[in-house]
Design an enzyme around this catalytic site. Structure first.
Site, short mmCIF file in Angstrom:
data_model
loop_
_atom_site.label_atom_id
_atom_site.label_comp_id
_atom_site.label_asym_id
_atom_site.label_seq_id
_atom_site.Cartn_x
_atom_site.Cartn_y
_atom_site.Cartn_z
N GLY C 193 32.20 40.41 51.95
CA GLY C 193 31.20 39.86 52.87
C GLY C 193 30.63 40.85 53.85
N LEU C 219 30.23 35.48 45.65
CA LEU C 219 29.96 36.67 46.47
C LEU C 219 31.01 37.77 46.27
CD1 LEU C 219 28.25 38.05 48.66
CD2 LEU C 219 29.69 36.92 50.37
N ASP C 220 30.55 38.95 45.90
CA ASP C 220 31.42 40.12 45.77
C ASP C 220 32.57 39.91 44.79
OD1 ASP C 220 29.80 41.32 47.65
OD2 ASP C 220 31.08 40.79 49.33
N GLU C 221 32.38 39.01 43.82
CA GLU C 221 33.47 38.71 42.90
C GLU C 221 33.16 39.11 41.47
OE1 GLU C 221 36.64 37.32 43.02
OE2 GLU C 221 36.55 37.73 45.15
#
Lengths: 277, 277, 277, 277
Positions: C193, C219-221
C-alpha cells in the site's frame, strides 16, 4: 555547507576543530572522521547547518589549530558544473542527462564532447551543447588540444568520462588533477585495458564488475571511488556480458558522481576516503 | 575503549565532548556521530586509545557538559559473556561455538540451554555446559522459570537466541532489556511469526531474508540490528528455502553479534543506530 | 523464436516435445524445463533457431502429444509493443524512453498516459505521444474509462505502470490479464500500500526493496517477476530512502521488462516461473 | 540420479536423449541444457527419478545416439567422499566438519591433512583422522610424496584445499584431474598469488572477493566454480580485510562444494558450466 580536512594525526584535533565551529556559532549536523592509525593520518568531513559562512575566517581559524601541511577544502554551497566526454554508448550519458534535466544530478551539465557524432541527437533533446571532436586524421596531441580548446569555453568542476573510449595522455590528465572521473568496465584491478568483458569471458569468471575512479596518468590505476559487480554464468556470451555490464556501469558511475558531488570523497595518494551516508 | 552517548542535540556537543577527552589526555581513534535532525537527537560512538580509564571521572566530566536526560555507556575493556538458547538446528550454534573456540567471537560462551537434547553432543565437544530444559508437560511460566533458574547460575551480558523456537513471554523479556538477540528467519516485517519460508514460498517471492534483532515483548517487533537476503526462484521448494535460509541466518546473526559485541549499536526506542566500520 | 508450455507432468514429455521439434527440423538452441514435483506440473521454455515457423502446424503437433488442459504460447518473432502509465516521477519512464530510443528495450513504446502533465515535456523529447488524463473532478470509473479510451487507439502487448500512483479497479485490470506490469516501491509482501518508505523508516529496517509484478485485482498481490534490495541505515531519512529507492525501482522494473519481453516468464496462478539466462 | 553429458552440438540431441530415458521408463525430474552456439558445444544435466538404474545399459543407449567424442557421466546414488587439506586457519574446515557431523555436507569427510598441527584438536572433536605432514626440512617433492602416501590410505572423490597455503606441483595436481577444489582469497583474476588482501588494500579497492576453483597446474588459473564479494572501505585495514574475507571464503567454498557434490558442474577446458538450482 561541507568542510573536508586531511592532515597528520595528533591528540585533540576533533576537539580543536569542533571548538572552531562552536566559536563561529556553526552547528555540526554530521561529522565523519577517520584516523589511519598506521599512517598517522587524519581525515574529517563536516556538514554544517549553514548555507553561507565566512570561509576565509573559518579557514584561518582552522589553520591556527591544525598541524602544518594540512589540507582544508571548504565547499561553497553553489551547484557544481560538469563537462561530459563520450564516444558511442548512450547509457551513462542518458542517465546523466535525465538527472540533469530533473535537477537530481547535484551538478549542471555544461557541455558534452563526443569523438563520434552518435550521441548528438540525444544531447540535443536536452538542449545541452554537443561538440564533435574528431580523433581520426589527427595525432593524439592534436585531438587533445581540440578537446581542451572546447573545454576552455566552459567553466566546470569535473570532467566525466561517460564511456569515453580514448586514453588521455598524462599531459591532458595533469591539467585536471583529481577532477576527471572515469567509468571502467571491469572490476579493477582485474582486466585492465581493452575488452575487459572479452577477457572476463575467456577466464570464465562468475561475476563481472565496473569501477568508477579518478583518472591519473597510469591507465586504469587512479584512486577508486566506487565498484560494483553482477553475477554471470557460462551461458553469458561476451555480448550478454557487455549488455549486463552497462547496467552496473551506469549505476556505479551514478553512485560515484553522487559521492563526489556531495563532497564525500577525499583523495590521498592513490586511494580515496569515502564518507558514505 | 568504547564510549556510547545519546542525548538531545544542541550546538557544541562534539566540541564539548572532545574537549573532555583532550582534557583527560585521551586520544580519539575514531569518532562516529549522527544527528537525527527531525528528532533533534544526538548519537556518538567514541573509540579511545586506552584500555583502562577512570570511567567515573570521565562520566562525571561528560555529565557536566551534556544536556539532562543523556545516556552514557562506557564499556570497560573486558571480554563480554553470552548465554545461548537453542532448539534443534545446529548451524547458528555451530558457528558460535567455532568462533568461541578460536577466540574470534568477541565474547565467551558461558552456557548453552536447549529445549531439546539434539545439540548436546555438539556443545559437549567444545566443553561448554549444556542444559536441557524441557518445555513439554510444563506451562510456559514453569518452562521460563526453569530457564531463568539455569541462567541464574551464570553471569552474562547477552542472551543469544540461536534458532530458539519458543516465544518468550513479556515477563521473561523484561528481565533482560536490550540484552536478548534473536535471529528471525525472514526479512522482517515480511512473514512475521511461524513458518516464514512456507509463507514466502506461497507468495512466490524472489528473495528470502533473515533478520537479527533485539527481543522486545511484541513478537518479531524489536529493534533490528542487521538484515540480509538471498535470491530464490520458482524451483526452490520450501525445503530448499529452509536450507538456503540457514546460510544467511548464520551469517546475519554472526554480523549482528559482531556489531553488538564491538559496542557499535545504540538502541533508541524501536530502532538502532549502528556505527559500522 | 520462443515456445512456452505449461501442463500436467507425465513421463516422456520432454522426449515427445523435442521429437516434435526434430520432426519439424527445428534446432533447439536452449531448453529450460522445470517440474514442480509437489504440484505435478510441467513448465518448458524452448528457444528455437528459426525466425519464422509454421506455428499452426507446430501447435497442432504439440497438442497431439501434450496432456489435455495444456497451455502453449508460440511467440512470433515480431517486436512487442507497450503502453506506459505514469504520474510524476521520471526515473522509470526516463529509463524506458532511453532504451526505446536506442532500440534496447525489446519493445516499442506506443504511448505514455499521465494523470499529471509533469512528464509530458520528457516524453515529447522522444516523439512519443503523451496523453494527459485528469483524475481530479472525476470518479474512478470515469477516469479509467478515459484511460481505456486512449488505450483503445493503440495496439500493445503490455501496459507498464512506471510509478503510476493510482490504484486500478478490478474491472480495469480484468481487461488485461497478465498484461499489466507494476513496480511497487517495497520488498513485497512487506509494506503493502501507500508510503512504503515511510513504513520502512518507522520500522527501522536495514534494507529497502522494490518489486515488479503483474497486476491482479488484489492490491500489490499479483505474481512477482523480480525483486531487489539496497542497504540502508539509521542515517537515511524517509527522503533519502525515496531517493535511494528510485535507483532499484528503475533497475528492477528494467529487469522485469527484459524477462517478460524475452518471453522468459510463465505465470501460473499467483506465481511466476522465470527462466533467466 | 544425475547424468551429465557434453558433446558436439547437433540437431535432435535433446529428443534423442530424452527418448533414451523414456524408453528406459525413466522420468526426468529436471533437465538443464546449454548450447554454446559459438563453440557448437552441447551440455546437459538430467535429474532422473530413480535411485538405481542399469548404468551400463543407459550409457550404451546414450552412446548410440550421441556424436563421437561425447562425455557421459552417470553418477551413482552413493554418498561422495572427500579428503581435506589445511594449514592453520579454522573457518573453512570448521564449517565442513560441522556440515559433515550433521549430514548436510553432501559427502563424508574421510580425513584431514595439515602441514601444521594447529587444527588437530578441532578435527579430533569430530572423530575424523588428522594427519600432520610437515613441510619443513623437506623438499616440495618429499612433502607431496608424504601427502600422497597418506591419501593412498583413503578412498575419496575430491580433495578440498580448505585454506591450504602450500602450492601444489603440477605432478601432484595431475594425479587428481578436476578433483582438487581450492578456495582462493581474492576475486580472481585480480590479486593472483600471495597476500591478496594486502594487494587489495594497497590498491584501495572497494570490494574484496573469494574464488572457489578446480586446481590445475597453473597457479590460481583453474576453472572457476563460484565467486563472491563483500564491500570494504578506506577504514578497513589489511587485518580487517582478512577477517571479513574469511566470511566469504567459507561461504563461497561451501557453495562450490554443494554445486560439485550435487553434480551440477561440468568442466570443459578452463571453464565450468554450472547448472544452479
Amino acid at each position: 555547507m561541507i568542510i573536508l580536512i586531511q592532515c597528520t594525526d595528533q591528540v585533540g584535533l576533533v576537539a580543536a576543530i569542533s571548538k572552531v565551529m562552536a566559536d563561529a556559532d556553526l552547528n555540526i549536523i554530521s561529522m565523519r572522521e577517520y584516523v589511519n592509525v598506521e599512517a598517522n593520518r587524519f581525515y574529517l568531513r563536516l556538514e554544517i547547518m549553514a548555507d553561507i559562512i565566512n570561509a576565509a575566517h573559518v579557514e584561518a581559524a582552522l589553520l591556527n589549530v591544525l598541524p602544518p601541511g594540512c589540507s582544508i577544502f571548504i565547499q561553497p554551497a553553489v551547484k557544481k558544473k560538469v563537462a561530459v566526454l563520450v564516444t558511442k554508448e548512450y547509457h551513462c550519458l542518458g542517465d546523466i542527462l535525465l538527472r540533469n534535466y530533473f535537477n537530481t544530478l547535484g551538478a549542471s551539465v555544461e557541455c558534452v564532447i563526443g569523438n563520434h557524432e552518435t550521441l548528438r541527437s540525444l544531447t540535443d533533446k536536452f538542449d545541452i551543447p554537443f561538440h564533435y571532436v574528431d580523433h581520426l586524421d589527427r595525432t593524439k596531441a592534436a585531438f587533445e588540444e581540440a578537446v581542451s580548446a572546447v573545454l576552455g569555453n566552459y567553466r566546470f568542476d569535473y570532467i566525466i568520462l561517460a564511456k569515453f573510449m580514448r586514453i588521455l595522455s598524462p599531459g591532458f590528465v595533469a591539467a585536471y588533477p583529481h577532477r576527471i572521473i572515469n567509468i571502467h568496465h571491469s572490476f579493477l584491478p582485474a582486466f585492465v585495458g581493452a575488452s575487459p568483458y572479452r577477457q572476463a569471458h575467456e577466464r570464465g569468471v562468475k561475476l563481472i564488475g565496473a569501477t568508477a575512479h579518478f583518472v591519473t596518468d597510469v591507465l586504469d590505476e587512479g584512486p577508486i571511488i566506487a565498484q560494483q559487480i553482477i553475477p554471470v554464468n557460462h551461458a553469458h556470451s561476451v555480448t550478454d556480458m557487455v549488455t549486463l555490464g552497462k547496467e552496473i556501469e551506469e549505476s556505479v558511475l551514478a553512485k560515484a558522481l553522487q559521492l563526489v558531488l556531495q563532497d564525500r570523497v577525499i583523495v590521498d595518494g592513490n586511494k580515496t576516503v569515502v564518507f558514505e551516508n
